[in-house]
Design an enzyme around this catalytic site. Structure first.
Site, PDB file in Angstrom:
ATOM      1  N   ASP A  15       0.778  -1.256   0.000  1.00 14.23           N
ATOM      2  CA  ASP A  15       0.000   0.000   0.000  1.00 14.23           C
ATOM      3  C   ASP A  15       0.806   1.301   0.000  1.00 14.23           C
ATOM      4  O   ASP A  15       0.464   2.252   0.725  1.00 14.23           O
ATOM      5  CB  ASP A  15      -0.964   0.016   1.201  1.00 14.23           C
ATOM      6  N   LYS A 102      -6.938  -4.689  -3.398  1.00  6.63           N
ATOM      7  CA  LYS A 102      -7.748  -5.257  -2.302  1.00  6.63           C
ATOM      8  C   LYS A 102      -8.743  -4.225  -1.791  1.00  6.63           C
ATOM      9  O   LYS A 102      -8.586  -3.036  -2.047  1.00  6.63           O
ATOM     10  CB  LYS A 102      -6.838  -5.741  -1.174  1.00  6.63           C
ATOM     11  N   CYS A 141      -2.419  -2.846   7.425  1.00  4.55           N
ATOM     12  CA  CYS A 141      -2.303  -3.741   6.274  1.00  4.55           C
ATOM     13  C   CYS A 141      -1.010  -4.544   6.266  1.00  4.55           C
ATOM     14  O   CYS A 141      -0.992  -5.690   5.811  1.00  4.55           O
ATOM     15  CB  CYS A 141      -2.494  -2.954   4.988  1.00  4.55           C
TER      16      CYS A 141
HETATM   17  C1  VGL Z   1      -4.904   0.777   5.574  1.00  2.00           C
HETATM   18  C2  VGL Z   1      -6.405   1.833   6.944  1.00  2.00           C
HETATM   19  C3  VGL Z   1      -7.391   1.725   5.996  1.00  2.00           C
HETATM   20  C4  VGL Z   1      -3.508   0.278   5.357  1.00  2.00           C
HETATM   21  C5  VGL Z   1      -5.872   0.658   4.617  1.00  2.00           C
HETATM   22  O1  VGL Z   1      -3.066   0.210   4.195  1.00  2.00           O
HETATM   23  O2  VGL Z   1      -2.842  -0.068   6.353  1.00  2.00           O
HETATM   24  N1  VGL Z   1      -5.184   1.362   6.745  1.00  2.00           N
HETATM   25  N2  VGL Z   1      -7.113   1.119   4.842  1.00  2.00           N
END
Ligand code: VGL
Ligand code: ZN
Length: 198
Positions: A15, A102, A141
Site C-alpha cells: 500500500d 484489495k 495492512c
Molecule cells: C490501511 C487503513 C485503511 C492500510 C488501509 O493500508 O494499512 N489502513 N485502509
C-alpha cells in the site's frame, strides 16, 4: 544476519499509495521517509529477477470503511483517483511485478493482501515459500498481510526500517511488531537482512 536470498523468495510492498503519504487523505506520518529504503529493497529483488508484489487499497467510493458510509476512516484510495496511485518516487520495475488490488467490493474491507485476491495462488504458482514484507501501515495492512502469510504457511520477514504505522493509539505499531514476531516473523533492518551496500 545477512540472509541468502533464493528463488523461493518474493517481496511484498504493501500500500505505498498517495493517500497514505503526508498530504493524502489518510496520511501515515513519515511514510514518505521509507521510500528510499523500499526502493533499495525492490532493486535487490529486481536484480535477482525475483517476483515483486505491490498491494494497493482500491476502494469503491461507497466503501464501508469510510466515515461517510459508517466506517472509521476518511475516504481514501478510491479506485482510479489520484490518491489511489502509487506514491511519488516509488520504483516500479517493468518486469516480474504484480499489482494486487484489495478492498474492492463496497461491503467488505481487506487489510490483508491475501483477502479476496489471487496473491496466494500467484505465490504458489511460482514456488514461493518465503516473503519479505515492507510498506504501510505497520499496524494495519502490513500486519494483516504478514499474519495472513504465516497462516497460509509462508515464512515471513519484516523489514523494520521499511515500514511505518498509523499509531491511532500510541504504541499500536510496537504491539503489531511484537504480534508479528510471536507469529514467527523474523524482524530485521535493511542492513541486517541485505548487508551494508545499498
Ligand atoms: C490501511 C487503513 C485503511 C492500510 C488501509 O493500508 O494499512 N489502513 N485502509
Ligand atoms: Zn483502506
Amino acid at each position: 544476519m545477512k540472509l541468502e536470498i533464493t528463488k523461493r523468495d518474493a517481496l511484498v510492498v504493501v500500500d505505498m499509495q498517495k493517500d497514505f503519504m503526508p498530504g493524502g487523505t489518510l496520511p501515515v506520518p513519515g511514510a514518505d521517509a521509507i521510500v528510499p529504503t523500499i526502493n533499495q529493497t525492490i532493486e535487490r529483488f529486481e536484480k535477482l529477477s525475483l517476483p515483486i508484489f505491490f498491494t494497493r487499497d482500491w476502494h469503491p467510493k461507497t466503501h464501508i470503511s469510510f466515515k461517510e458510509n459508517g466506517g472509521v476512516w476518511p475516504a481514501h484510495c478510491v479506485q482510479h483517483t489520484k490518491g489511489a496511485q502509487f506514491c511519488d518516487g516509488l520504483h516500479i520495475p517493468a518486469d516480474n511485478k504484480f499489482i494486487i488490488s484489495k478492498g474492492v467490493s463496497e461491503d467488505f474491507d481487506a487489510y490483508s493482501g491475501f483477502q479476496g485476491t489471487l496473491l496466494e495462488n500467484l505465490l504458489h504458482e511460482r514456488g514461493v515459500t518465503r516473503l519479505f514484507i515492507c510498506g504501510i501501515a505497520t499496524d494495519y495492512c502490513v500486519k494483516h498481510t504478514l499474519l495472513g502469510a504465516e497462516n497460509l504457511g509462508f515464512r515471513t520477514l519484516l523489514i523494520e526500517d521499511a515500514v511505518k504505522g498509523v499509531d491511532l493509539h500510541p504504541g499500536d505499531s510496537d504491539a503489531a511488531m511484537h504480534e508479528m514476531m510471536q507469529k514467527g516473523a523474523i524482524l530485521g533492518t535493511f542492513e541486517e537482512i541485505f548487508g551494508q551496500d545499498r
